[in-house]
Design a protein around this motif. Structure first.
Motif, PDB file in Angstrom:
ATOM      1  N   VAL A   9      20.046   2.753   9.038  1.00 36.04           N
ATOM      2  CA  VAL A   9      19.738   1.481   8.391  1.00 36.04           C
ATOM      3  C   VAL A   9      18.581   1.738   7.426  1.00 36.04           C
ATOM      4  O   VAL A   9      17.585   2.374   7.795  1.00 36.04           O
ATOM      5  N   THR A  10      18.703   1.287   6.204  1.00 39.28           N
ATOM      6  CA  THR A  10      17.619   1.433   5.232  1.00 39.28           C
ATOM      7  C   THR A  10      17.256   0.069   4.668  1.00 39.28           C
ATOM      8  O   THR A  10      18.143  -0.746   4.390  1.00 39.28           O
ATOM      9  N   SER A  11      15.961  -0.151   4.519  1.00 38.75           N
ATOM     10  CA  SER A  11      15.483  -1.385   3.903  1.00 38.75           C
ATOM     11  C   SER A  11      14.058  -1.150   3.419  1.00 38.75           C
ATOM     12  O   SER A  11      13.449  -0.099   3.672  1.00 38.75           O
ATOM     13  N   TYR A  12      13.509  -2.117   2.764  1.00 34.53           N
ATOM     14  CA  TYR A  12      12.146  -2.038   2.232  1.00 34.53           C
ATOM     15  C   TYR A  12      11.129  -1.895   3.365  1.00 34.53           C
ATOM     16  O   TYR A  12      10.094  -1.238   3.203  1.00 34.53           O
ATOM     17  N   THR A  13      11.420  -2.479   4.522  1.00 30.73           N
ATOM     18  CA  THR A  13      10.466  -2.395   5.638  1.00 30.73           C
ATOM     19  C   THR A  13      10.337  -0.959   6.141  1.00 30.73           C
ATOM     20  O   THR A  13       9.259  -0.560   6.596  1.00 30.73           O
ATOM     21  N   ASP A  14      11.420  -0.174   6.070  1.00 32.08           N
ATOM     22  CA  ASP A  14      11.322   1.244   6.453  1.00 32.08           C
ATOM     23  C   ASP A  14      10.345   1.972   5.536  1.00 32.08           C
ATOM     24  O   ASP A  14       9.544   2.804   5.991  1.00 32.08           O
ATOM     25  N   LEU A  15      10.433   1.663   4.245  1.00 33.60           N
ATOM     26  CA  LEU A  15       9.531   2.292   3.287  1.00 33.60           C
ATOM     27  C   LEU A  15       8.083   1.915   3.578  1.00 33.60           C
ATOM     28  O   LEU A  15       7.180   2.775   3.550  1.00 33.60           O
ATOM     29  N   LEU A  16       7.841   0.650   3.890  1.00 34.75           N
ATOM     30  CA  LEU A  16       6.467   0.205   4.149  1.00 34.75           C
ATOM     31  C   LEU A  16       5.895   0.908   5.369  1.00 34.75           C
ATOM     32  O   LEU A  16       4.716   1.303   5.372  1.00 34.75           O
ATOM     33  N   ARG A  17       6.684   1.070   6.423  1.00 35.46           N
ATOM     34  CA  ARG A  17       6.191   1.767   7.612  1.00 35.46           C
ATOM     35  C   ARG A  17       5.855   3.226   7.284  1.00 35.46           C
ATOM     36  O   ARG A  17       4.848   3.763   7.739  1.00 35.46           O
ATOM     37  N   THR A  18       6.736   3.856   6.497  1.00 38.40           N
ATOM     38  CA  THR A  18       6.513   5.255   6.122  1.00 38.40           C
ATOM     39  C   THR A  18       5.254   5.395   5.274  1.00 38.40           C
ATOM     40  O   THR A  18       4.437   6.309   5.489  1.00 38.40           O
ATOM     41  N   LEU A  19       5.097   4.490   4.291  1.00 42.13           N
ATOM     42  CA  LEU A  19       3.914   4.547   3.433  1.00 42.13           C
ATOM     43  C   LEU A  19       2.623   4.278   4.225  1.00 42.13           C
ATOM     44  O   LEU A  19       1.585   4.896   3.979  1.00 42.13           O
ATOM     45  N   ASN A  20       2.716   3.361   5.164  1.00 43.99           N
ATOM     46  CA  ASN A  20       1.533   3.035   5.975  1.00 43.99           C
ATOM     47  C   ASN A  20       1.134   4.229   6.839  1.00 43.99           C
ATOM     48  O   ASN A  20      -0.060   4.545   6.986  1.00 43.99           O
ATOM     49  N   LYS A  21       2.121   4.929   7.393  1.00 42.43           N
ATOM     50  CA  LYS A  21       1.836   6.125   8.187  1.00 42.43           C
ATOM     51  C   LYS A  21       1.224   7.219   7.320  1.00 42.43           C
ATOM     52  O   LYS A  21       0.251   7.879   7.708  1.00 42.43           O
ATOM     53  N   SER A  22       1.802   7.413   6.121  1.00 39.30           N
ATOM     54  CA  SER A  22       1.302   8.445   5.215  1.00 39.30           C
ATOM     55  C   SER A  22      -0.123   8.143   4.771  1.00 39.30           C
ATOM     56  O   SER A  22      -0.954   9.051   4.617  1.00 39.30           O
ATOM     57  N   GLU A  23      -0.427   6.874   4.569  1.00 40.39           N
ATOM     58  CA  GLU A  23      -1.761   6.463   4.127  1.00 40.39           C
ATOM     59  C   GLU A  23      -2.812   6.763   5.184  1.00 40.39           C
ATOM     60  O   GLU A  23      -4.003   6.950   4.866  1.00 40.39           O
ATOM     61  N   HIS A  24      -2.383   6.856   6.440  1.00 37.16           N
ATOM     62  CA  HIS A  24      -3.316   7.106   7.548  1.00 37.16           C
ATOM     63  C   HIS A  24      -3.078   8.497   8.154  1.00 37.16           C
ATOM     64  O   HIS A  24      -2.990   8.660   9.383  1.00 37.16           O
ATOM     65  N   ASP A  25      -2.968   9.477   7.270  1.00 40.35           N
ATOM     66  CA  ASP A  25      -2.888  10.889   7.663  1.00 40.35           C
ATOM     67  C   ASP A  25      -1.747  11.158   8.631  1.00 40.35           C
ATOM     68  O   ASP A  25      -1.877  11.953   9.578  1.00 40.35           O
ATOM     69  N   ASP A  26      -0.634  10.480   8.412  1.00 42.12           N
ATOM     70  CA  ASP A  26       0.578  10.668   9.219  1.00 42.12           C
ATOM     71  C   ASP A  26       0.343  10.437  10.715  1.00 42.12           C
ATOM     72  O   ASP A  26       1.002  11.044  11.568  1.00 42.12           O
ATOM     73  N   ASP A  27      -0.567   9.536  11.014  1.00 38.12           N
ATOM     74  CA  ASP A  27      -0.798   9.155  12.412  1.00 38.12           C
ATOM     75  C   ASP A  27       0.363   8.282  12.879  1.00 38.12           C
ATOM     76  O   ASP A  27       0.606   7.214  12.300  1.00 38.12           O
ATOM     77  N   PRO A  28       1.114   8.701  13.908  1.00 39.13           N
ATOM     78  CA  PRO A  28       2.272   7.910  14.367  1.00 39.13           C
ATOM     79  C   PRO A  28       1.907   6.488  14.762  1.00 39.13           C
ATOM     80  O   PRO A  28       2.754   5.594  14.727  1.00 39.13           O
ATOM     81  N   ALA A  29       0.672   6.239  15.139  1.00 42.12           N
ATOM     82  CA  ALA A  29       0.268   4.892  15.548  1.00 42.12           C
ATOM     83  C   ALA A  29       0.330   3.905  14.392  1.00 42.12           C
ATOM     84  O   ALA A  29       0.395   2.684  14.612  1.00 42.12           O
ATOM     85  N   PHE A  30       0.308   4.429  13.148  1.00 41.09           N
ATOM     86  CA  PHE A  30       0.334   3.549  11.982  1.00 41.09           C
ATOM     87  C   PHE A  30       1.741   3.441  11.354  1.00 41.09           C
ATOM     88  O   PHE A  30       1.868   2.916  10.247  1.00 41.09           O
ATOM     89  N   GLU A  31       2.769   3.913  12.089  1.00 41.67           N
ATOM     90  CA  GLU A  31       4.141   3.747  11.596  1.00 41.67           C
ATOM     91  C   GLU A  31       4.625   2.338  11.950  1.00 41.67           C
ATOM     92  O   GLU A  31       5.606   2.119  12.656  1.00 41.67           O
ATOM     93  N   VAL A  32       3.899   1.360  11.432  1.00 38.04           N
ATOM     94  CA  VAL A  32       4.199  -0.056  11.653  1.00 38.04           C
ATOM     95  C   VAL A  32       4.022  -0.786  10.332  1.00 38.04           C
ATOM     96  O   VAL A  32       3.450  -0.240   9.372  1.00 38.04           O
ATOM     97  N   LEU A  33       4.506  -2.002  10.282  1.00 40.95           N
ATOM     98  CA  LEU A  33       4.346  -2.801   9.070  1.00 40.95           C
ATOM     99  C   LEU A  33       2.892  -3.229   8.906  1.00 40.95           C
ATOM    100  O   LEU A  33       2.273  -3.686   9.874  1.00 40.95           O
ATOM    101  N   PRO A  34       2.338  -3.073   7.718  1.00 39.59           N
ATOM    102  CA  PRO A  34       0.962  -3.573   7.493  1.00 39.59           C
ATOM    103  C   PRO A  34       0.950  -5.104   7.562  1.00 39.59           C
ATOM    104  O   PRO A  34       1.920  -5.765   7.189  1.00 39.59           O
ATOM    105  N   GLU A  35      -0.145  -5.630   8.040  1.00 41.87           N
ATOM    106  CA  GLU A  35      -0.277  -7.080   8.173  1.00 41.87           C
ATOM    107  C   GLU A  35      -1.098  -7.695   7.051  1.00 41.87           C
ATOM    108  O   GLU A  35      -1.140  -8.912   6.914  1.00 41.87           O
TER     109      GLU A  35
END
Length: 780
Positions: free
Chosen positions: A487-513
């Protein structure tokens, strides 16, 4: 009727001249014909999801792209395959209107892998690699789940490259030109890298394959039908001249039909392109009845005028009835909402009436121009009809009960048929399109998809955290379904970007609030889009809607519909009513074709069956015989479809339509048998004598027409598409079974019915039935 016959004979040359002049003008319309080979001709126009798809495509214009597939005997991580992909990446601009390419060769690594391997791309410059490096690249690529779901098979034996293009005009000529440039590049890559299998796939390639298949069929099947048809008529009529005249009239009919279609500006599609061949055999069928009785009259010593008058007197009514009923059968396809189906019915119905006009206005003049010494020998099937007559007279009871048992048994087998539709059955089985679609299903597992558009209802709504949370919940629920491969959607991209922004910490593979953070990611993605134009759009121009793609593989239409229904049910229970979800592509429309078109065809068949029966009741001027005609008209299809259910069992709606049109085709034979039987009964003949008369006057003609129809349809097994092959395998036996029912089942049915009626009716009181009374009874 005698006045009409007199006019046809006295002014035959005038009518022929008018027909030729009108025909010349109408036939000129052939220059305006065109071919529409896209999926538009297949889809139902009345599906309620169609409006949703149209709205979604206005927000997310479908990308115009083609797919290159590379395959080798082992895997694609070898120098020949990689060099072939590298050359495509360098030369993709040779495709008309090409704007970008996405392949293994320009696949970027994420920031962590780029730093780890000290390079930006998955595949380094090939000149810097050794044979030992290739295995490491293979293992690295196969670990990328996103890559193996889209561009690489899990075993590495097939890789894909996507080339996006923008045609200058959305017209067929432009699309075919793009497709030909793709094929030219593919062929050059094949020549330069013979150890690599290179295939291409795409909407324009499907259109080109369909266009080429129709051209190929018209260039091979049509001449084959003509050559075999002339030889068959030559044998049956024992006259090459008569056979050529019949084909001349049939060709005129095709010119009139196709010319009219051209003047109307209606393009041929994957199904209606079959129409001219069917019109050819229908046109020959009507003329054979006129010619065969005319030839019999000449053998009995009649003059040409007397023989033609006799033939028209016997055949005008049944030929007219057959024209009406045949056109009714094909016009019933207008109940279908698929342009392919109702277009097919309309062109043949049109051709049926042009055949009727040419048979009555042109054929008599041409036949009567021949000198008497050109009279053919007795009809080639006359011995066969004499044998049938003897069999009916001696074994009539056995034939009746044998036919009844066959009908009941095959009727019980009809439920064994299952409806299923494969949209690619119109494609040449030897084409790249067919091969790659099979490979996508078996190797990569992304041959199907369901697309949805989630609309927030407000400008910049895709930056609202609450909206994104609901879309993400939908995405994760769908991805957990067993049928979903990704499944692909914009929310997948946001989770990936949020994780990348935080040094690929898995804890940040969530939607930003934080809404500002979301907007920041949105701006960053737009910059990426400018660098990577091959990315698919995942939100619309005013940032109000998100596009969600559900990848599936190897699902039947029923399973695809069931998955869609579960998604719809989840949305109804869990999605905020202020948000709206639209179906975004045609996948579900294709899957729903089975149910929609089956219901439409059932309604059309019921209506045509009733109208044809009423027409025969009125035309034959007999309620009883009109009702009896239902049996030999309906049973051929039930018998053949019963055996089809036993041995094959799969029916697409485009094959099921044969059930509807078969009655329009096979009614021709029963009309001629019944009309001549009733005519004999009204002259006071007994049932047995009436059967002999009907078989003598109509048996040879309907046998010849059946042979012509059967040969013409059976040749379709040589077609380049699986769909037309199935048409041939079903329609040919329906036509042949109809002949044997009309020759071996209908006569015993008529005699048994008349004996029962006369024995329990008039003779029950002990009164004898005079010929006049019998004649009057037959007409009631």
């Amino acid at each position: 009727m005698s006045f009409v016959i007199q006019q046809l004979l006295d002014k035959r040359y005038l009518w022929a001249l008018i027909m030729l002049l009108v025909g010349a003008g109408v036939t000129w319309g052939m220059n305006h014909t065109s071919i529409e080979a896209t999926f538009k001709a297949i889809l139902s126009e009345d599906d309620p999801y169609k409006a949703e798809v149209d709205k979604s495509r206005s927000d997310f214009p479908p990308s115009t792209s083609v797919l290159f597939a590379f395959e080798t005997a082992s895997d694609v991580f070898n120098f020949p395959a990689l060099r072939a992909m590298d050359e495509l990446t360098a030369r993709y601009t040779e495709i008309e209107g090409a704007v970008s390419i996405g392949s293994l060769m320009n696949r970027r690594l994420n920031s962590v892998d780029a730093e780890r391997f000290d390079r930006d791309y998955l595949i380094p410059l090939l000149d810097t690699l050794t044979q030992g490096d290739l295995e490491g690249l293979k293992q690295q690529a196969l670990k990328d789940e996103d890559l193996t779901k889209r561009l690489l098979s899990p075993t590495g034996d097939m890789a894909l490259a996507v080339v996006k293009y923008k045609a200058s005009k959305d017209e067929q000529a432009e699309r075919l030109s793009v497709a030909r440039s793709v094929v030219a590049l593919r062929d050059d890559l094949r020549a330069r890298y013979p150890d690599v299998n290179v295939y291409v796939l795409g909407g324009v390639l499907f259109e080109l394959d369909g266009y080429n298949a129709q051209i190929k069929d018209s260039q091979t099947l049509f001449p084959l039908v003509v050559i075999i048809g002339i030889a068959l008529l030559w044998f049956c009529l024992r006259s090459l001249t008569y056979a050529l005249i019949l084909f001349g009239v049939a060709f005129a009919t095709i010119g009139l039909t196709v010319g009219t279609w051209g003047w109307l500006g209606i393009p041929f599609n994957q199904i209606s392109s079959l129409g001219p061949i069917v019109v050819l055999v229908i046109a020959i069928a009507g003329g054979i009845h006129i010619v065969s009785v005319y030839a019999q009259g000449l053998h009995e010593g009649m003059s040409r005028r007397e023989a033609m008058r006799h033939s028209l007197a016997i055949n005008l009514q049944p030929v007219s009835l057959a024209t009406i009923t045949t056109s009714m059968g094909f016009l019933s396809l207008n109940y279908s909402s698929s342009p392919g189906i109702y277009g097919f019915g309309n062109i043949i119905a049109l051709g049926t009436w042009w055949a009727y006009a040419a048979t009555l206005l042109l054929l008599p003049a041409l036949i009567m121009l021949l000198p008497v010494n050109k009279v053919p020998k007795p009809l080639g099937v006359q011995g066969f009809i004499q044998g049938v007559t003897r069999l009916v007279e001696t074994k009539g009871t056995h034939l009746f009960w044998g036919g009844a048992v066959l009908v009941v048994a095959t009727f019980a087998m009809l439920p064994l048929n299952n409806l299923d539709f494969n949209r690619y059955s119109f494609v040449d089985e030897d084409s790249d399109f067919h091969y790659v679609m099979t490979a996508l299903r078996e190797k990569i597992g992304n041959d199907q998809s369901l697309v949805y558009t989630v609309d927030s209802g407000e400008y910049y709504g895709i930056t609202e955290p609450e909206f994104l949370q609901q879309v993400d919940a939908l995405s994760q629920w769908v991805e957990a379904q067993p049928e979903a491969t990704f499944v692909t959607s914009y929310t997948d991209l946001l989770r990936t970007l949020n994780k990348s922004e935080h040094d690929d910490d898995p804890a940040f593979e969530v939607l930003p609030e934080d809404k500002l953070q979301i907007i920041d990611y949105l701006v960053g993605y737009q910059l990426i889009q400018e660098i990577e134009p091959n990315l698919e759009p995942i939100f619309n121009a005013d940032y109000s809607s998100i596009r969600l793609v559900v990848g599936t593989s190897n699902l039947t239409n029923g399973e695809l519909i069931a998955l869609n229904d579960r998604i719809d049910a989840w949305l109804e229970q869990n999605l905020d009513p202020q948000y709206r979800v639209l179906h975004g592509d045609n996948s579900i429309l294709f899957a729903r074709l089975d149910q929609a078109i089956t219901e439409e065809l059932a309604k059309g068949f019921a209506l045509s069956f009733v109208l044809i029966t009423l027409t025969l009741i009125i035309g034959l001027r007999s309620l009883r015989y009109g009702l009896l005609s239902m049996m030999p008209n309906l049973f051929p299809a039930t018998i053949v479809f019963g055996f089809w259910g036993l041995f094959v069992g799969e029916l697409s709606p485009y094959v099921l339509m044969l059930f509807s049109i078969s009655i329009g085709i096979v009614v021709d034979d029963s009309v001629h048998i019944l009309s001549k039987y009733i005519s004999a009964k009204r002259e006071g003949k007994t049932s047995e004598a009436a059967v002999r008369y009907s078989l003598d006057k109509a048996g040879s003609a309907i046998t010849i027409t059946t042979l012509s129809l059967a040969v013409g349809t059976f040749i379709l097994v040589l077609s380049n598409t699986f769909h037309f092959q199935n048409v041939a395998l079903l329609l040919t036996p329906i036509i042949v079974v109809a002949l044997f029912l009309d020759l071996l089942f209908l006569p015993p049915l008529l005699t048994r019915f008349d004996r029962w009626r006369e024995g329990t009716g008039e003779r029950k009181a002990g009164a004898s039935v005079t010929p006049a009374a019998e004649s009057a009874a037959a007409g009631r």
